[in-house]
Write an enzyme that holds these catalytic residues in place. Structure first.
Site, short mmCIF file in Angstrom:
data_model
loop_
_atom_site.label_atom_id
_atom_site.label_comp_id
_atom_site.label_asym_id
_atom_site.label_seq_id
_atom_site.Cartn_x
_atom_site.Cartn_y
_atom_site.Cartn_z
N GLY A 125 0.77 -1.24 0.00
CA GLY A 125 0.00 0.00 0.00
C GLY A 125 0.80 1.29 0.00
N ASN A 130 1.36 3.10 -2.59
CA ASN A 130 0.60 4.03 -3.44
C ASN A 130 -0.61 4.57 -2.69
OD1 ASN A 130 1.64 4.41 -6.30
ND2 ASN A 130 1.91 2.20 -5.97
N MET A 132 -4.00 -6.71 -7.15
CA MET A 132 -3.46 -7.81 -7.95
C MET A 132 -4.50 -8.86 -8.34
SD MET A 132 -0.46 -6.73 -8.23
CE MET A 132 0.92 -5.90 -7.45
N ILE A 157 -7.65 -10.03 -10.80
CA ILE A 157 -8.32 -9.74 -12.08
C ILE A 157 -9.83 -9.77 -11.86
CG2 ILE A 157 -8.70 -10.57 -14.45
CD1 ILE A 157 -5.79 -11.15 -14.62
N LEU A 158 -10.49 -8.72 -12.35
CA LEU A 158 -11.94 -8.62 -12.15
C LEU A 158 -12.68 -8.86 -13.46
CD1 LEU A 158 -12.04 -5.39 -9.95
CD2 LEU A 158 -12.16 -7.77 -9.20
N ASN A 195 -5.90 2.83 -12.80
CA ASN A 195 -4.90 1.87 -12.33
C ASN A 195 -3.52 2.49 -12.48
OD1 ASN A 195 -3.66 -0.71 -11.66
ND2 ASN A 195 -3.24 -0.96 -13.85
N HIS A 243 0.32 1.48 -13.19
CA HIS A 243 1.11 0.35 -13.68
C HIS A 243 2.59 0.74 -13.66
CE1 HIS A 243 2.00 -3.33 -15.79
NE2 HIS A 243 2.81 -2.64 -16.56
C1 GAR Z 1 3.18 -0.95 -7.48
O1 GAR Z 1 4.44 -0.88 -8.07
C2 GAR Z 1 2.09 -0.96 -8.54
O2 GAR Z 1 2.39 -0.14 -9.64
C3 GAR Z 1 2.11 -2.40 -8.94
O3 GAR Z 1 2.29 -3.11 -7.74
C4 GAR Z 1 2.98 -2.30 -6.79
C5 GAR Z 1 2.15 -2.20 -5.54
O4 GAR Z 1 2.81 -1.51 -4.52
N1 GAR Z 1 0.90 -2.75 -9.62
C6 GAR Z 1 0.86 -3.61 -10.63
O5 GAR Z 1 1.80 -4.21 -11.04
C7 GAR Z 1 -0.53 -3.78 -11.26
N2 GAR Z 1 -0.41 -4.34 -12.57
P1 GAR Z 1 2.05 -0.85 -3.29
O6 GAR Z 1 1.12 -1.91 -2.68
O7 GAR Z 1 3.16 -0.51 -2.33
O8 GAR Z 1 1.31 0.35 -3.77
#
Ligand code: GAR
Length: 208
Positions: free
Chosen positions: A12, A14, A91, A93-94, A108, A110
């Site tokens: 988390g 982000n 993570m 898929i919906l 989202n 990425h």
């Molecule tokens: C982040 O780097 C995000 O961009 C990626 O997972 C990480 C989650 O970190 N998401 C994906 O790869 C989705 N396709 P966080 O839980 O610390 O935010």
């Protein structure tokens, strides 16, 4: 004020960037109203609790398939009066019924410059492993709308990040987060809440 629901599955960071941006008054016309985790005990839920934000756990493993899970998620969005939905390291898929119920209201983040290193199977550290294996010199992050095509929705914001000699996937992931994701995700969410993103011919345009 728009209600923002944040979907998480892990650490988390982000989500934290969104919380910090909201505290600084940088999310125009939006407030994080709930955090929904597909994994029990995700650290992101603790971040929500520490900041007085409602945390909801909806474990993917309790549902037989993606359609049943997606329906349950849609119910929660309704109960919580969600206006804007953010995938922040989500993570799971919906089913397409979810993005169809919230057209151009779901975004989202990425961890690569789409259309590189994206689509099915490209998530988390895997994305950075592939970027290093390919030897790219520049990578970055993308915030895009969620549509039925995996990582294929209109791009809202992107930011480039340098790849350095000796990078490991973990080092590169951290740099991409610090220099790109934690900046462009709150910015894009603010633009969306403030109705400053326009869709024309399947492309997103930011009006600031
Ligand atoms: C982040 O780097 C995000 O961009 C990626 O997972 C990480 C989650 O970190 N998401 C994906 O790869 C989705 N396709 P966080 O839980 O610390 O935010």
């Amino acid at each position: 004020m728009k209600n923002i629901a944040v979907l998480v599955s892990g650490g988390g960071t982000n989500l934290q960037a969104l919380i910090d941006a909201e505290k600084r008054g940088e999310i125009e016309n939006g407030k994080i109203s709930c955090v929904i985790s597909s994994k029990e005990g995700a650290y992101a839920l603790q971040r929500a609790a520490e900041n007085g934000i409602k945390g909801i756990t909806l474990p993917r493993k309790n549902y037989s398939d993606s359609i049943e899970y997606s329906k349950a998620l849609l119910e929660i969005f309704k109960e919580e009066n969600a206006d804007v939905i953010v995938y922040a390291g989500f993570m799971t898929i919906l089913d397409e019924c979810v993005c169809k119920a919230y057209p151009y209201k779901m975004v989202n983040v990425h961890p690569a410059l789409i259309p590189s290193f994206c689509g099915k199977g490209y998530y988390g550290l895997r994305v950075h492993e592939e970027a290093l294996a390919r030897g790219v010199k520049v990578t970055g992050a993308t915030v895009h709308f969620v549509t039925e095509e995996c990582d294929g929705g209109p791009i809202i914001l992107q930011k480039a990040v340098e790849v350095k000699n000796g990078d490991t996937p973990e080092i590169l992931q951290r740099r991409v987060m610090e220099q790109a994701e934690w900046k462009i995700l709150p910015k894009a969410v603010s633009l969306l809440c403030a109705d400053k993103i326009e869709i024309r011919d399947g492309r997103a345009y930011v009006n600031e």
